[in-house]
Motif scaffolding. Structure first.
Motif, short mmCIF file in Angstrom:
data_model
loop_
_atom_site.label_atom_id
_atom_site.label_comp_id
_atom_site.label_asym_id
_atom_site.label_seq_id
_atom_site.Cartn_x
_atom_site.Cartn_y
_atom_site.Cartn_z
N ILE B 98 -15.00 44.96 69.55
CA ILE B 98 -16.36 45.30 69.11
C ILE B 98 -16.93 46.50 69.89
N SER B 119 -20.59 43.64 62.62
CA SER B 119 -20.25 42.29 63.11
C SER B 119 -21.24 41.24 62.64
N PRO B 124 -18.61 36.51 64.62
CA PRO B 124 -19.90 36.90 65.18
C PRO B 124 -21.02 36.92 64.13
N MET B 126 -24.51 34.66 63.25
CA MET B 126 -25.48 33.61 63.54
C MET B 126 -25.12 32.83 64.80
N SER B 128 -23.58 34.09 67.39
CA SER B 128 -23.92 34.98 68.50
C SER B 128 -25.40 34.91 68.82
N LEU B 129 -26.22 34.94 67.76
CA LEU B 129 -27.67 34.85 67.95
C LEU B 129 -28.03 33.57 68.69
N ASN B 130 -27.39 32.48 68.29
CA ASN B 130 -27.72 31.22 68.94
C ASN B 130 -27.23 31.16 70.38
N ARG B 131 -26.11 31.82 70.66
CA ARG B 131 -25.70 31.94 72.06
C ARG B 131 -26.76 32.72 72.85
N THR B 305 -26.42 45.59 66.08
CA THR B 305 -25.81 44.29 65.80
C THR B 305 -26.96 43.32 65.50
N VAL B 306 -26.63 42.08 65.23
CA VAL B 306 -27.67 41.08 64.97
C VAL B 306 -28.67 41.00 66.13
#
Lengths: 327, 327
Positions: B98, B119, B124, B126, B128-131, B305-306
């Protein structure tokens, strides 16, 4: 270091104080109170407790002011009052009055070139974010929010107002069968009674009529009448021993369909299980304080909510680090 | 209307096509292919299928180009190639590459004043966002990601490369006991074997040595050797009938502590249960295409990215509507 001020030192303010210690890029600059500062002892010994009046001239010492008052009477006044002078974060949670609150804070923050983030916490807050993400990903679907198991302050207060009640605590509990029905994708229409039960632990005054208390609680409109409610009578010692913590949590679920013939079902479920409602809320406030500080540095002035904050602003990590470690 | 172009018409491209129909503010402008457009029939009859070469001059007809190729060989070339001419969204999911992908896309998008979001999807995406949200709220804590129950394309491919195997499908399944241990707040250290099991459905060639196939699968390094793996031999008809859908999902959990003495535990759990992995991924791509379009209109150029996308950009609703209905 981001210098944080706390206004209000109840459970939420104390939670912010301890959350700051968990974030190495932040420091507590001062705690402000509307009471007499001399009467107040805080846990962080080296930090000053000051009168809220001092906020008139502390702009160069505070990067973000976290407002830890209540939504009923404190925040509607305080957030607009301070948003012109400080970057602020609050946990205003009276859903119906958010538009009005937003408008006032927007005016103050925009004219003072400050950044205000309102209604931060878990509901509104993290639950709101999950409702939004769920809705945009699955536009043909249905939202469900369940609360608990947790202590409802409003319902506990309502119990304590009943004649003959000395003390009491109320737990809101989601009905497991309702959760399972939602998870199955059957899109159930759930009544208030089907979603949550209410469990009350009541300390009666000496000689009180227990039957009458129980009936009065169970039939109380809005608070209990629409729910299956259980009432347990216990001693003050039992209440103290077994019910003095403030847990909470809940679930946000989004179910929806995709595909040419809407043939594929999907479930998005977000769950919180919190030992301490105020400390978790405080932890969210502190993360958004970081965002308020950084957004302000980038010229993003005015009133924001969690919807307006790009997630990267919440983290002390750089974009590179975030992409490498969390993406 | 936001005019969407699709490049690549596999499962993901078809998913984007049907997701666009669920979003009234979007329309499919054209599908682009590297194959012969004459040979391709798409589901949306009135929309043209064009050669990818046509993208050289379609800038005024496409608001966002959604790149639906694979991460191994398509996207590393395509996203940088088109990000200078179009707002683009991709689902590049080779985690280790990435940073390199980001750098190339950033250069193209910034110089072309376009907005690229890479991504995007669920992991990666949703996940990732929650992490990220979990890490910033509970900085003293631990992350867990579980995948499944779902079909792993890579593991299914690995099965099919085994000698004597005609066809096969592999399900990754999270171990319920491991999930429960995480939810309990005990912060377990989990081995690969403790987290997931792998279940294989294999169609053998006529006369193949089943014992040998089973042993070869179970001992395959990286793919299966570190897991408890079960192998079921079935007929092609059974595979077709019972294993032709592409479900997936998983869990992101964050556990952490707060309080003066770290005495309070908290659990944040995000779960996806998806009937169709590509259609869900496509639905996320379409929501982020809306964000790319709107961010570009506001001058937010370059690669994102998100983590960089404020949630409000994902929704067709106005800020007022979001605050009123979802906050």
């Amino acid at each position: 270091m981001i210098r944080i001020g706390i206004l209000g030192y109840g459970n939420l303010g104390k939670g912010v104080e301890s959350a700051i210690k968990q974030n190495p890029d932040m420091e507590l600059a001062a705690v402000f109170t509307r009471r007499n500062p001399q009467d107040m002892v805080i846990r962080t010994k080296q930090v000053s407790v000051l009168s809220a009046d001092e906020l008139a001239g502390m702009q160069d010492k505070i990067d973000v002011l976290i407002l830890c008052g209540g939504s009923a009477t404190d925040l509607p006044v305080q957030t607009p009052a301070y948003a012109g002078d400080y970057n602020v974060v609050d946990s205003f949670d009276t859903h119906a009055k958010i538009p009005e609150h937003f408008a006032k804070v927007q005016e103050a923050a925009a004219s003072g070139k400050k950044t205000a983030i309102i209604s931060v916490g878990w509901d509104p807050g993290m639950f709101s974010l999950n409702r939004l993400y769920g809705n945009v990903i699955l536009p043909e679907g249905k939202d469900y929010t369940f609360w608990g198991k947790g202590v409802s302050q409003g319902h506990s207060d309502a119990i304590r107002r009943v004649e003959g009640v000395k003390d009491g605590k109320q737990y809101t509990i989601p009905v497991e069968a309702a959760l399972e029905a939602v998870r199955s994708g059957s899109n159930p229409e759930l009544t208030t009674r089907q979603k949550h039960i209410r469990e009350c632990f009541v300390v009666p005054k000496e000689g009180a009529d227990l039957k009458k208390i129980e009936a009065e609680i169970k039939n109380m409109p809005n608070y209990f009448a629409d729910y299956d409610t259980t009432v347990h009578f216990i001693t003050q010692e039992e209440l103290q021993k077994n019910h003095s913590s403030i847990p909470h949590g809940g679930f946000v679920l989004r179910t929806g369909v995709t595909g040419v013939d809407k043939e594929n079902k999907h479930l998005i479920e977000y769950r919180l299980k919190l030992d301490s409602n105020p400390e978790f809320t405080a932890s969210v406030l502190v993360a958004y304080a970081r965002a308020a500080y950084r957004m302000n540095q980038e010229g993003l002035y005015g009133c924001k909510t969690v919807f307006d904050v790009a997630p990267a602003y919440l983290s002390p990590l750089s974009g590179e680090e975030l992409r490498k470690n969390l993406l």
